[in-house]
Scaffold this motif. Structure first.
Motif, PDB file in Angstrom:
ATOM      1  N   ILE A 177       0.841  -1.196   0.000  1.00 17.95           N
ATOM      2  CA  ILE A 177       0.000   0.000   0.000  1.00 17.95           C
ATOM      3  C   ILE A 177       0.882   1.254   0.000  1.00 17.95           C
ATOM      4  O   ILE A 177       0.591   2.239  -0.695  1.00 17.95           O
ATOM      5  CB  ILE A 177      -0.944  -0.002   1.209  1.00 17.95           C
ATOM      6  N   TYR A 178       1.960   1.217   0.774  1.00 20.03           N
ATOM      7  CA  TYR A 178       2.862   2.373   0.832  1.00 20.03           C
ATOM      8  C   TYR A 178       3.442   2.692  -0.544  1.00 20.03           C
ATOM      9  O   TYR A 178       3.499   3.874  -0.952  1.00 20.03           O
ATOM     10  CB  TYR A 178       3.988   2.113   1.827  1.00 20.03           C
ATOM     11  N   VAL A 179       3.889   1.677  -1.262  1.00 23.02           N
ATOM     12  CA  VAL A 179       4.478   1.908  -2.588  1.00 23.02           C
ATOM     13  C   VAL A 179       3.458   2.552  -3.512  1.00 23.02           C
ATOM     14  O   VAL A 179       3.771   3.467  -4.292  1.00 23.02           O
ATOM     15  CB  VAL A 179       4.990   0.573  -3.170  1.00 23.02           C
ATOM     16  N   SER A 180       2.206   2.088  -3.437  1.00 18.60           N
ATOM     17  CA  SER A 180       1.159   2.659  -4.285  1.00 18.60           C
ATOM     18  C   SER A 180       0.868   4.105  -3.896  1.00 18.60           C
ATOM     19  O   SER A 180       0.733   4.986  -4.762  1.00 18.60           O
ATOM     20  CB  SER A 180      -0.110   1.811  -4.173  1.00 18.60           C
ATOM     21  N   LEU A 181       0.776   4.379  -2.596  1.00 15.46           N
ATOM     22  CA  LEU A 181       0.495   5.736  -2.140  1.00 15.46           C
ATOM     23  C   LEU A 181       1.651   6.689  -2.450  1.00 15.46           C
ATOM     24  O   LEU A 181       1.437   7.849  -2.818  1.00 15.46           O
ATOM     25  CB  LEU A 181       0.219   5.734  -0.633  1.00 15.46           C
ATOM     26  N   ASP A 182       2.866   6.192  -2.298  1.00 18.16           N
ATOM     27  CA  ASP A 182       4.038   7.032  -2.523  1.00 18.16           C
ATOM     28  C   ASP A 182       4.169   7.439  -3.984  1.00 18.16           C
ATOM     29  O   ASP A 182       4.804   8.445  -4.301  1.00 18.16           O
ATOM     30  CB  ASP A 182       5.295   6.291  -2.064  1.00 18.16           C
ATOM     31  N   GLY A 183       3.578   6.660  -4.883  1.00 17.98           N
ATOM     32  CA  GLY A 183       3.667   6.975  -6.304  1.00 17.98           C
ATOM     33  C   GLY A 183       2.576   7.901  -6.801  1.00 17.98           C
ATOM     34  O   GLY A 183       2.577   8.279  -7.985  1.00 17.98           O
ATOM     35  N   ILE A 184       1.644   8.286  -5.926  1.00 18.78           N
ATOM     36  CA  ILE A 184       0.559   9.186  -6.341  1.00 18.78           C
ATOM     37  C   ILE A 184       1.078  10.622  -6.410  1.00 18.78           C
ATOM     38  O   ILE A 184       1.740  11.102  -5.485  1.00 18.78           O
ATOM     39  CB  ILE A 184      -0.623   9.090  -5.361  1.00 18.78           C
ATOM     40  N   ASP A 185       0.773  11.295  -7.485  1.00 18.11           N
ATOM     41  CA  ASP A 185       1.174  12.693  -7.656  1.00 18.11           C
ATOM     42  C   ASP A 185       0.396  13.557  -6.659  1.00 18.11           C
ATOM     43  O   ASP A 185      -0.843  13.605  -6.680  1.00 18.11           O
ATOM     44  CB  ASP A 185       0.874  13.125  -9.095  1.00 18.11           C
ATOM     45  N   ARG A 186       1.120  14.252  -5.788  1.00 20.36           N
ATOM     46  CA  ARG A 186       0.469  15.063  -4.763  1.00 20.36           C
ATOM     47  C   ARG A 186      -0.334  16.213  -5.370  1.00 20.36           C
ATOM     48  O   ARG A 186      -1.280  16.704  -4.742  1.00 20.36           O
ATOM     49  CB  ARG A 186       1.515  15.634  -3.799  1.00 20.36           C
ATOM     50  N   SER A 187       0.015  16.616  -6.564  1.00 19.68           N
ATOM     51  CA  SER A 187      -0.707  17.724  -7.184  1.00 19.68           C
ATOM     52  C   SER A 187      -2.153  17.352  -7.492  1.00 19.68           C
ATOM     53  O   SER A 187      -3.016  18.231  -7.593  1.00 19.68           O
ATOM     54  CB  SER A 187      -0.003  18.174  -8.469  1.00 19.68           C
ATOM     55  N   LEU A 188      -2.435  16.057  -7.657  1.00 18.80           N
ATOM     56  CA  LEU A 188      -3.810  15.630  -7.908  1.00 18.80           C
ATOM     57  C   LEU A 188      -4.703  15.906  -6.700  1.00 18.80           C
ATOM     58  O   LEU A 188      -5.831  16.379  -6.844  1.00 18.80           O
ATOM     59  CB  LEU A 188      -3.839  14.135  -8.252  1.00 18.80           C
ATOM     60  N   THR A 189      -4.166  15.629  -5.515  1.00 19.44           N
ATOM     61  CA  THR A 189      -4.923  15.930  -4.301  1.00 19.44           C
ATOM     62  C   THR A 189      -5.080  17.430  -4.116  1.00 19.44           C
ATOM     63  O   THR A 189      -6.156  17.917  -3.736  1.00 19.44           O
ATOM     64  CB  THR A 189      -4.221  15.320  -3.074  1.00 19.44           C
ATOM     65  N   ASP A 190      -4.024  18.174  -4.398  1.00 27.07           N
ATOM     66  CA  ASP A 190      -4.099  19.634  -4.279  1.00 27.07           C
ATOM     67  C   ASP A 190      -5.131  20.198  -5.260  1.00 27.07           C
ATOM     68  O   ASP A 190      -5.876  21.134  -4.921  1.00 27.07           O
ATOM     69  CB  ASP A 190      -2.729  20.259  -4.549  1.00 27.07           C
ATOM     70  N   ALA A 191      -5.181  19.618  -6.457  1.00 23.81           N
ATOM     71  CA  ALA A 191      -6.157  20.087  -7.444  1.00 23.81           C
ATOM     72  C   ALA A 191      -7.587  19.807  -6.976  1.00 23.81           C
ATOM     73  O   ALA A 191      -8.483  20.651  -7.155  1.00 23.81           O
ATOM     74  CB  ALA A 191      -5.900  19.417  -8.793  1.00 23.81           C
ATOM     75  N   ALA A 192      -7.781  18.638  -6.373  1.00 25.30           N
ATOM     76  CA  ALA A 192      -9.114  18.313  -5.854  1.00 25.30           C
ATOM     77  C   ALA A 192      -9.517  19.270  -4.738  1.00 25.30           C
ATOM     78  O   ALA A 192     -10.669  19.714  -4.665  1.00 25.30           O
ATOM     79  CB  ALA A 192      -9.139  16.874  -5.362  1.00 25.30           C
ATOM     80  N   ARG A 193      -8.560  19.601  -3.881  1.00 27.78           N
ATOM     81  CA  ARG A 193      -8.859  20.525  -2.788  1.00 27.78           C
ATOM     82  C   ARG A 193      -9.163  21.926  -3.343  1.00 27.78           C
ATOM     83  O   ARG A 193     -10.027  22.641  -2.832  1.00 27.78           O
ATOM     84  CB  ARG A 193      -7.676  20.595  -1.824  1.00 27.78           C
ATOM     85  N   SER A 194      -8.441  22.322  -4.374  1.00 27.08           N
ATOM     86  CA  SER A 194      -8.662  23.654  -4.958  1.00 27.08           C
ATOM     87  C   SER A 194     -10.011  23.762  -5.653  1.00 27.08           C
ATOM     88  O   SER A 194     -10.534  24.866  -5.834  1.00 27.08           O
ATOM     89  CB  SER A 194      -7.545  23.983  -5.956  1.00 27.08           C
ATOM     90  N   LEU A 195     -10.579  22.613  -6.045  1.00 24.79           N
ATOM     91  CA  LEU A 195     -11.890  22.605  -6.692  1.00 24.79           C
ATOM     92  C   LEU A 195     -13.036  22.490  -5.700  1.00 24.79           C
ATOM     93  O   LEU A 195     -14.185  22.302  -6.099  1.00 24.79           O
ATOM     94  CB  LEU A 195     -11.956  21.463  -7.707  1.00 24.79           C
ATOM     95  N   GLY A 196     -12.697  22.529  -4.411  1.00 22.41           N
ATOM     96  CA  GLY A 196     -13.748  22.566  -3.402  1.00 22.41           C
ATOM     97  C   GLY A 196     -13.926  21.293  -2.607  1.00 22.41           C
ATOM     98  O   GLY A 196     -14.807  21.221  -1.743  1.00 22.41           O
ATOM     99  N   CYS A 197     -13.120  20.258  -2.853  1.00 19.11           N
ATOM    100  CA  CYS A 197     -13.244  19.010  -2.101  1.00 19.11           C
ATOM    101  C   CYS A 197     -12.693  19.195  -0.688  1.00 19.11           C
ATOM    102  O   CYS A 197     -11.690  19.892  -0.479  1.00 19.11           O
ATOM    103  CB  CYS A 197     -12.471  17.892  -2.791  1.00 19.11           C
ATOM    104  N   THR A 198     -13.350  18.564   0.241  1.00 15.69           N
ATOM    105  CA  THR A 198     -12.788  18.501   1.586  1.00 15.69           C
ATOM    106  C   THR A 198     -11.656  17.475   1.603  1.00 15.69           C
ATOM    107  O   THR A 198     -11.433  16.756   0.624  1.00 15.69           O
ATOM    108  CB  THR A 198     -13.870  18.104   2.600  1.00 15.69           C
TER     109      THR A 198
END
Length: 293
Positions: A177-198
């Motif tokens: 699970i760590y390897v999969s999470l570590d490979g996720i681009d953090r900008s995707l989460t930031d983009a979701a937050r910028s679009l109004g996601c909690t």
């Protein structure tokens, strides 16, 4: 033929030459023994204890039609599934924490995660006897605190078998699970937050779906290892908690019935191999290899 000549014909032998030591090792240590097991499964064991060289389907008929083996196989798959689900539920949070931990702490956390691999699996399993046994630490603390008047029997049941398997398998799940999470681009989460996601919505819509390959790879690895073990149910389980690998051990080591034990082991191998092939067909096997790079 020279190397340039082999390249001119379109066939390069150099990769095969480099792979030849590994291929020979796999052939001698895996393929050849597996072929012997296949041959053994068609032999018979006589009343005198000797193996009769013949071609018979009696062992396979017994393994496939006897309800005893079917029930143990179902129990094995159930215990392995419960252990895998528990590892997934328990392992996701520490894997998430390690993946998003500051860089200076991540190395230390990964080293701590690898520590269980430095201790023998048998020693780790038997340590639960000192923890949950009648004279173990848990009973000692509860007696000292006055919670109980006499020791409670907490060992030798299915719960302790699952507990021992989770203890053994959890690092494999966390690593995948760590390897999969570590490979996720953090900008995707930031983009979701910028679009109004909690924070929870960003995790549910972005992080969790992208971590499914690692979760699936860890689940496959934990299930296969859990279904194929015999140490944990032998040490922590009771008479009714045997798993399929215990039948193989009993047939080959205790009864010296190699033909029957070979048929049992091949049945378990075929079942787990089918599971791996299904996983590889839909998700690919590469995700598991990433966890050990």
């Amino acid at each position: 033929m020279s190397a340039s000549g082999s390249l001119a014909t379109g066939f390069d032998r150099r990769p095969w030459l480099l792979l030849s030591p590994a291929l020979v090792s796999v052939a001698l240590l895996l393929v050849v023994p597996a072929m012997f097991i296949v041959v053994y499964s068609f032999w018979l064991r006589t009343a005198t204890g000797a193996d009769q060289v013949t071609f018979s389907l009696d062992n396979w008929r017994e393994v496939l039609t006897d309800p005893f083996y079917r029930d143990i196989l179902i129990q094995t798959l159930r215990i392995a599934a419960i252990s895998t689900i528990t590892c997934a539920l328990v392992g996701y949070i520490p894997a998430y924490y390690i993946a998003y931990a500051p860089t200076r702490h991540k190395t230390l956390l990964l080293v701590l995660l690898m520590l269980p691999f430095w201790v023998s699996y048998i020693i780790r399993t038997m340590s639960w006897i000192n923890i949950l046994g009648v004279s173990g630490a848990v009973n000692g603390v509860m007696l000292w605190a006055g919670i109980i008047d006499e020791p409670i029997q907490m060992l030798y049941n299915e719960v302790t078998v699952v507990l021992g398997l989770v203890h053994f398998l959890l690092p494999f799940m966390i690593l995948n699970i760590y390897v999969s999470l570590d490979g996720i681009d953090r900008s995707l989460t930031d983009a979701a937050r910028s679009l109004g996601c909690t924070g929870w919505q960003a995790f549910r819509e972005v992080t969790l779906p992208l971590s499914v390959p690692g979760l699936a790879a860890g689940s496959l690895l934990c299930f296969v290892l859990g279904a194929g073990t015999y140490i944990t149910p032998m040490v922590l389980g009771g008479p009714g908690d045997a798993m399929f690998a215990n039948l193989v051990f009993e047939a080959i080591v205790t009864q010296l019935d190699w033909p029957l034990g070979s048929a049992l082991s091949l049945l378990l191998l075929a079942l787990l191999s089918a599971l791996v092939l299904v996983y590889s067909r839909f998700l690919g096997i590469d995700q598991i290899a990433k966890s050990f790079r």
